[in-house]
Design an enzyme around this catalytic site. Sequence first.
Site, mmCIF file in Angstrom:
data_model
loop_
_atom_site.group_PDB
_atom_site.id
_atom_site.type_symbol
_atom_site.label_atom_id
_atom_site.label_comp_id
_atom_site.label_asym_id
_atom_site.label_seq_id
_atom_site.Cartn_x
_atom_site.Cartn_y
_atom_site.Cartn_z
ATOM 1 N N TYR A 1 -11.128 22.035 -35.542
ATOM 2 C CA TYR A 1 -9.967 22.659 -36.186
ATOM 3 C C TYR A 1 -10.272 23.003 -37.637
ATOM 4 C CZ TYR A 1 -5.051 23.130 -37.694
ATOM 5 O OH TYR A 1 -3.862 23.585 -38.198
ATOM 6 N N GLY B 1 -13.095 25.421 -37.890
ATOM 7 C CA GLY B 1 -12.614 26.655 -37.248
ATOM 8 C C GLY B 1 -11.755 27.457 -38.206
ATOM 9 N N ASN C 1 1.414 19.970 -44.112
ATOM 10 C CA ASN C 1 2.269 19.392 -43.056
ATOM 11 C C ASN C 1 3.673 19.985 -43.046
ATOM 12 O OD1 ASN C 1 0.134 17.675 -42.722
ATOM 13 N ND2 ASN C 1 1.414 15.856 -42.442
ATOM 14 N N ASN D 1 6.247 11.797 -34.025
ATOM 15 C CA ASN D 1 5.931 10.473 -33.481
ATOM 16 C C ASN D 1 7.002 9.454 -33.843
ATOM 17 O OD1 ASN D 1 3.593 10.735 -32.102
ATOM 18 N ND2 ASN D 1 2.356 9.498 -33.495
ATOM 19 N N PHE D 2 7.281 9.348 -35.146
ATOM 20 C CA PHE D 2 8.233 8.336 -35.610
ATOM 21 C C PHE D 2 9.629 8.601 -35.038
ATOM 22 C CE2 PHE D 2 5.701 7.481 -39.784
ATOM 23 C CZ PHE D 2 4.847 6.637 -39.095
ATOM 24 N N THR E 1 -1.117 9.032 -47.965
ATOM 25 C CA THR E 1 0.044 9.857 -48.312
ATOM 26 C C THR E 1 -0.016 11.226 -47.635
ATOM 27 O OG1 THR E 1 -0.973 10.900 -50.236
ATOM 28 C CG2 THR E 1 0.151 8.785 -50.596
ATOM 29 N N PRO F 1 -7.432 11.947 -43.473
ATOM 30 C CA PRO F 1 -7.447 12.076 -44.932
ATOM 31 C C PRO F 1 -6.585 11.002 -45.596
ATOM 32 C CG PRO F 1 -6.777 14.143 -43.866
ATOM 33 C CD PRO F 1 -6.810 13.095 -42.813
HETATM 34 N N1 LIG Z 1 2.672 22.639 -38.316
HETATM 35 C C1 LIG Z 1 1.887 22.338 -39.335
HETATM 36 O O1 LIG Z 1 2.122 21.339 -40.021
HETATM 37 C C2 LIG Z 1 0.736 23.240 -39.691
HETATM 38 C C3 LIG Z 1 -0.054 22.882 -40.789
HETATM 39 C C4 LIG Z 1 -1.127 23.692 -41.124
HETATM 40 C C5 LIG Z 1 -1.392 24.842 -40.410
HETATM 41 N N2 LIG Z 1 -0.617 25.181 -39.352
HETATM 42 C C6 LIG Z 1 -0.983 26.401 -38.597
HETATM 43 O O2 LIG Z 1 0.159 27.146 -38.265
HETATM 44 C C7 LIG Z 1 0.001 27.741 -36.975
HETATM 45 C C8 LIG Z 1 1.181 27.371 -36.089
HETATM 46 O O3 LIG Z 1 1.277 25.956 -35.999
HETATM 47 P P1 LIG Z 1 2.419 25.235 -35.169
HETATM 48 O O4 LIG Z 1 2.704 23.950 -35.855
HETATM 49 O O5 LIG Z 1 3.516 26.179 -34.892
HETATM 50 O O6 LIG Z 1 1.624 24.884 -33.845
HETATM 51 P P2 LIG Z 1 2.004 25.111 -32.306
HETATM 52 O O7 LIG Z 1 0.959 24.419 -31.511
HETATM 53 O O8 LIG Z 1 3.428 24.773 -32.069
HETATM 54 O O9 LIG Z 1 1.860 26.684 -32.172
HETATM 55 C C9 LIG Z 1 0.638 27.332 -31.886
HETATM 56 C C10 LIG Z 1 0.918 28.428 -30.884
HETATM 57 O O10 LIG Z 1 -0.311 29.125 -30.606
HETATM 58 C C11 LIG Z 1 -0.425 29.301 -29.199
HETATM 59 N N3 LIG Z 1 -1.847 29.411 -28.874
HETATM 60 C C12 LIG Z 1 -2.798 28.443 -28.973
HETATM 61 N N4 LIG Z 1 -3.992 28.930 -28.582
HETATM 62 C C13 LIG Z 1 -3.782 30.232 -28.240
HETATM 63 C C14 LIG Z 1 -4.640 31.261 -27.742
HETATM 64 N N5 LIG Z 1 -5.947 31.053 -27.520
HETATM 65 N N6 LIG Z 1 -4.098 32.484 -27.470
HETATM 66 C C15 LIG Z 1 -2.757 32.699 -27.687
HETATM 67 N N7 LIG Z 1 -1.912 31.756 -28.143
HETATM 68 C C16 LIG Z 1 -2.428 30.540 -28.422
HETATM 69 C C17 LIG Z 1 0.236 28.073 -28.610
HETATM 70 O O11 LIG Z 1 0.632 28.220 -27.263
HETATM 71 C C18 LIG Z 1 1.432 27.881 -29.552
HETATM 72 O O12 LIG Z 1 2.550 28.627 -29.143
HETATM 73 C C19 LIG Z 1 -1.336 27.248 -36.434
HETATM 74 O O13 LIG Z 1 -2.312 28.250 -36.648
HETATM 75 C C20 LIG Z 1 -1.644 26.029 -37.272
HETATM 76 O O14 LIG Z 1 -3.022 25.833 -37.417
HETATM 77 C C21 LIG Z 1 0.432 24.392 -38.970
#
Ligand SMILES: NC(=O)c1ccc[n+]([C@@H]2O[C@H](COP(=O)([O-])OP(=O)(O)OC[C@H]3O[C@@H](n4cnc5c(N)ncnc54)[C@H](O)[C@@H]3O)[C@@H](O)[C@H]2O)c1
Length: 319
Positions: free
Chosen positions: A143, A146, A172, A188-189, A208, A270
């Site tokens: 991740y 990536g 987050n 989770n919590f 934190t 972290p």
């Molecule tokens: N939620 C957070 O705290 C957070 C923090 C940092 C970054 N992000 C980034 O924000 C974005 C959305 O996060 P989220 O929390 O909504 O996660 P999530 O898992 O709820 O949403 C990700 C979505 O991408 C889709 N997906 C995954 N692989 C795919 C593929 N190969 N082709 C098409 N669709 C695909 C999933 O089905 C899902 O609907 C992500 O890129 C994540 O890395 C989120």
Amino acid sequence: MRILVTGGAGFIGSHLIDRLLLEDHEVICLDNFYTGHKRNLLKWLDHPYFELIRHDITEPIRLEVDQIYHLACPASPVHYQYNPVKTIKTNVIGTLNVLGLAKRVKARFLLASTSEVYGDPEVHPQTEDYRGNVNTIGIRSCYDEGKRVAETLSFDYYRQNDVDIRVARIFNTYGPRMLENDGRVVSNFVVQALRGIPLTIYGDGSQTRSFCYVSDLVDGLMRLMNSQHQGPINLGNPDEYTILELAQAVQQKINPSAEIRFEPLPQDDPRRRKPDITRAREWLGWQPTVPLSQGLEYTIADFRARMLTPDGVPSASLS
Ligand SMILES: NC(=O)c1ccc[n+]([C@@H]2O[C@H](COP(=O)([O-])OP(=O)(O)OC[C@H]3O[C@@H](n4cnc5c(N)ncnc54)[C@H](O)[C@@H]3O)[C@@H](O)[C@H]2O)c1
């Protein structure tokens, strides 16, 4: 405008789509439903400006759009570590495909990157200039690395092909529609407290994190997309809490007598995480507005509505 949201059936993507449709844009949601769900979008399925495409972004696709929010990628460790090779393919091949599309149709492209690009940071709080401390061979690397490659690709498409890019580093984020089984700390919590089982803290709870409510994050993403700044730009809430403090806040709101249990810390977790959001404040006029206590109330209400069915099976979330 016609706007593509990859990963739009997921947690953040579905909230973003709500906002875009309320602002009268045409929205195409592309998702392979790995961690996303149609139930997050049910209220839009018959909307004349909304289209839902089941597609895996590791395969190329041709669409006519003006803007692309590229969110497709599982975000929780449980899901991105389940198939790490697929996670890398989604971040690298998927991002290449979406950047190729943006180049072809001259669409503005926004990458949902992450604070994980900073790894286990030696600089605190994290500014965008900090280059990170990431383990290239650990279980989180699929991740973290990536997303780092996805950022590199974005800037290379900008330099080489003039693609109009935006890069957001998301910290987050929490709120309604998080999956109940995704292992992220807030969900989770909340789930553990609602089920009446002990709240699990990994480590001693002194590590934190900062927690941004999803409506604030969506606002930041839209401001960045419609600004003249490429980024990278941190989007997150700079209020810092220990994991123990978070557990206690959830405990107080749901069940003050809930037990808290301590388990060993997973690899590469972290120690500290807190965004420096000076850039977001100055460039976008953005800062979070929803305090943790209020955001937790909204989140708990959503989980309660989904989970507390007689057979314990979560029902569809329409919120
Ligand atoms: N939620 C957070 O705290 C957070 C923090 C940092 C970054 N992000 C980034 O924000 C974005 C959305 O996060 P989220 O929390 O909504 O996660 P999530 O898992 O709820 O949403 C990700 C979505 O991408 C889709 N997906 C995954 N692989 C795919 C593929 N190969 N082709 C098409 N669709 C695909 C999933 O089905 C899902 O609907 C992500 O890129 C994540 O890395 C989120």
